[in-house]
Each structure stands twice: as structure tokens, then as C-alpha cells.
Write an enzyme that holds these catalytic residues in place. Structure first.
Site, short mmCIF file in Angstrom:
data_model
loop_
_atom_site.label_atom_id
_atom_site.label_comp_id
_atom_site.label_asym_id
_atom_site.label_seq_id
_atom_site.Cartn_x
_atom_site.Cartn_y
_atom_site.Cartn_z
N ASP A 287 0.81 -1.22 0.00
CA ASP A 287 0.00 0.00 0.00
C ASP A 287 0.85 1.27 0.00
O ASP A 287 2.07 1.20 0.14
CB ASP A 287 -0.95 0.00 1.22
CG ASP A 287 -0.27 -0.45 2.51
OD1 ASP A 287 0.97 -0.41 2.58
OD2 ASP A 287 -0.98 -0.82 3.45
N ASN B 174 -7.61 -1.96 14.39
CA ASN B 174 -8.97 -2.37 14.01
C ASN B 174 -8.96 -3.66 13.18
O ASN B 174 -9.98 -4.02 12.60
CB ASN B 174 -9.66 -1.25 13.22
CG ASN B 174 -8.93 -0.91 11.93
OD1 ASN B 174 -7.89 -1.50 11.63
ND2 ASN B 174 -9.47 0.01 11.15
N HIS C 36 -7.17 -4.15 10.44
CA HIS C 36 -6.92 -3.99 9.00
C HIS C 36 -5.65 -4.71 8.57
O HIS C 36 -4.74 -4.95 9.38
CB HIS C 36 -6.93 -2.51 8.56
CG HIS C 36 -5.72 -1.72 8.92
ND1 HIS C 36 -5.77 -0.36 9.13
CD2 HIS C 36 -4.41 -2.05 9.07
CE1 HIS C 36 -4.56 0.09 9.40
NE2 HIS C 36 -3.71 -0.91 9.36
N GLU D 74 -9.75 -1.83 5.34
CA GLU D 74 -10.41 -1.51 6.60
C GLU D 74 -11.65 -2.40 6.77
O GLU D 74 -12.11 -3.00 5.79
CB GLU D 74 -10.83 -0.03 6.59
CG GLU D 74 -9.68 0.95 6.38
CD GLU D 74 -8.83 1.19 7.64
OE1 GLU D 74 -8.60 0.24 8.41
OE2 GLU D 74 -8.36 2.33 7.83
C1 F6R Z 1 1.58 -0.81 6.13
C2 F6R Z 1 0.31 -1.55 6.28
C3 F6R Z 1 -0.46 -1.47 7.54
C4 F6R Z 1 0.41 -1.74 8.77
C5 F6R Z 1 -0.45 -1.70 10.03
C6 F6R Z 1 0.40 -1.87 11.28
O1 F6R Z 1 2.19 -1.11 4.91
O2 F6R Z 1 -0.10 -2.19 5.37
O3 F6R Z 1 -1.51 -2.41 7.50
O4 F6R Z 1 1.01 -3.00 8.65
O5 F6R Z 1 -1.13 -0.49 10.10
O6 F6R Z 1 1.28 -0.79 11.40
P1 F6R Z 1 2.35 -0.75 12.58
O7 F6R Z 1 3.23 -1.92 12.37
O8 F6R Z 1 3.06 0.55 12.41
O9 F6R Z 1 1.57 -0.84 13.85
#
Ligand code: F6R
Length: 247
Positions: free
Chosen positions: A67, A135, A137, A142
Site C-alpha cells: 500500500d 482495528n 486492517h 479496513e
Molecule cells: C503498512 C500496512 C499497515 C500496517 C499496520 C500496522 O504497509 O499495510 O496495515 O502494517 O497499520 O502498522 P504498525 O506496524 O506501524 O503498527
């Protein structure tokens, strides 16, 4: 779905990196699916160490990221392109032409989405690492009523904006939209490895571990539909995710 519980977050990062290294050794032109964020920093650190100290060769390895924020260019310090450059691309001998990144700053984001979908349709991922949002994701998929298969432009949830504000000066600077790989790209990967740590992930991880079904309101549960899925968490998170402990 296989669960691995490690003694520490650092050990989790090493375990995931070792899984990636094994794939690279078996298939030197493997396509790696990459995530960004605090959960995966240790994975890249260990891969860089394997490159420096053991000569793990990335010269034919290819990468694609899950992403990117909409509206941030690769020079922006919070763009995922910048993160990848800092933590991974500059640390190993990957070739520029083997790196696929979504351009979040494209003047035509819909065309960028279509380019991403074409790439994913033509290039199966060998091993994909994913983090998880508070959440639940995965990528920036989401919670929704249905799983969205295709890569697309999404609106970020308030929970995600608040969680990611820690990387920006303040919450108002967090982009409200992102381009994300959809669930098709995730389930098509040969192996998917989810890495998580910290109390804030306990609720989502608890739900994932306790519920054997895939539920789009808990996007990470798409792991239940992946052919070779691994969840790597530390003991502390494992304890916090037990029934009755999370929340
Ligand atoms: C980032 C992504 C997000 C993160 C998730 C956890 O490329 O796809 O899904 O993996 O938000 O982020 P951290 O590891 O910073 O808590």
C-alpha cells in the site's frame, strides 16, 4: 493458519526474516510482498544483516508493496516509498527495476490503481509480510461488509488515522486516503506472514486466533483463506490476546 509465539518482538522480526531468506535462497528471483510500519522494521533489519554478514543475495529478488498513502510522494518522510528506501532498499543489493511501488502522488490515482491491479494479476507473490491495524486492517483493507478483492483507493478509518498519527507531527497531517492491495492479492500469495506486537493489537489478534472463519469486519481474518498462513507474535501479545484479556 500456523501460530508461532516467540520470546520477544525482536525474535519475531528475526523469525519472519528467516522465512523470507529461506524463500530467497530457494528462489533467487522471488517476488516479496512488503509491508511498512513499526511491526516490520526488525524484519528488514535482520534481512539487511543476512545480506551483509552471510551474503544473502537480492540481485534478482523482486518486491511489491502492499500500500501507499494517497497524496504523499516518495520524498515525503512518511511515505511508504521513503520507509522502504530507508529500511530495506538502501540496505541490500536490490535492483531498482525489480522494485514495484504504488505512486501515491500520481495525478491520476485511478490509473495508478489499474496499473497496480495489472501488476498483481501478472506477478504472483511468493511470500508476503503483513502487519495488522488496531482495528484488524491488513494492508489498508479496513473493516467492511464484504471483502474487496481488487486493489483500490480507500478512505482510512478514524481508528487508523489516530493510530498512525504517531508518525506525523499531528493527526491532521495523516492522509485520509490510501491505495491498497485487495484481498485477492493477499490470498494469491504463496505464503503470508503476519507479524504483530503490542497491547494495541491484542483485541484484533485475539479475534483472529479465536475465530476460524474469515469475516470482512475483521480484515486480517482473510488469513484464514490463505493457503500457507503464519502468525508470528511474541509471548506478551499472545498472553494479552487470550480470551477475556483483550479489549
Ligand atoms: C503498512 C500496512 C499497515 C500496517 C499496520 C500496522 O504497509 O499495510 O496495515 O502494517 O497499520 O502498522 P504498525 O506496524 O506501524 O503498527
Amino acid at each position: 493458519m500456523e501460530l508461532k509465539v516467540t520470546p520477544s518482538f525482536e525474535q519475531s522480526g528475526i523469525a519472519v526474516a528467516e522465512m523470507f531468506a529461506k524463500v530467497i535462497r530457494q528462489k533467487p528471483d522471488a517476488l516479496l510482498g512488503c509491508a511498512t510500519g513499526s511491526s516490520v522494521v526488525g524484519v528488514y533489519r535482520h534481512l539487511a544483516k543476512l545480506h551483509r554478514e552471510e551474503g544473502l543475495d537480492f540481485s534478482r529478488v523482486r518486491t511489491v508493496n502492499l500500500d501507499e498513502y494517497a497524496g504523499l510522494n516518495a520524498e515525503h518522510s512518511q511515505s511508504f516509498a521513503y520507509f522502504m528506501e530507508e529500511h530495506f532498499f538502501s540496505q541490500v543489493n536490490l535492483k531498482r527495476e525489480n522494485i514495484y511501488l504504488v505512486n501515491g502522488d500520481s495525478p491520476d490515482l485511478q490509473a495508478e490503481v489499474e496499473r497496480f491491479n495489472r501488476f498483481l494479476a501478472e506477478n504472483p507473490i511468493d511470500i508476503l509480510m503483513v502487519g495488522i491495524g488496531t482495528n484488524g486492517h491488513i494492508g489498508f483493507n479496513e473493516p467492511e461488509n464484504v471483502f474487496s478483492a481488487k486493489a483500490r483507493l480507500v478512505q482510512l478509518e478514524d481508528a487508523t488515522i489516530q493510530a498512525n498519527a504517531r508518525f506525523f507531527e499531528n493527526e491532521s497531517q495523516v492522509p485520509r486516503r490510501a491505495i491498497t492491495m485487495g484481498t485477492q492479492g493477499i490470498v494469491s500469495a504463496g505464503t503470508v506472514v503476519l507479524i504483530a506486537s503490542g497491547q494495541s493489537k491484542a483485541d484484533a489478534i485475539g479475534q483472529l486466533l479465536q475465530n476460524p472463519n474469515a469475516d470482512p469486519m475483521l480484515p486480517c481474518s482473510i488469513m484464514r483463506l490463505c493457503r500457507d498462513a503464519h502468525v508470528v507474535i511474541d509471548e506478551e501479545l499472545h498472553r494479552a490476546a487470550q480470551p477475556g484479556k483483550a479489549g
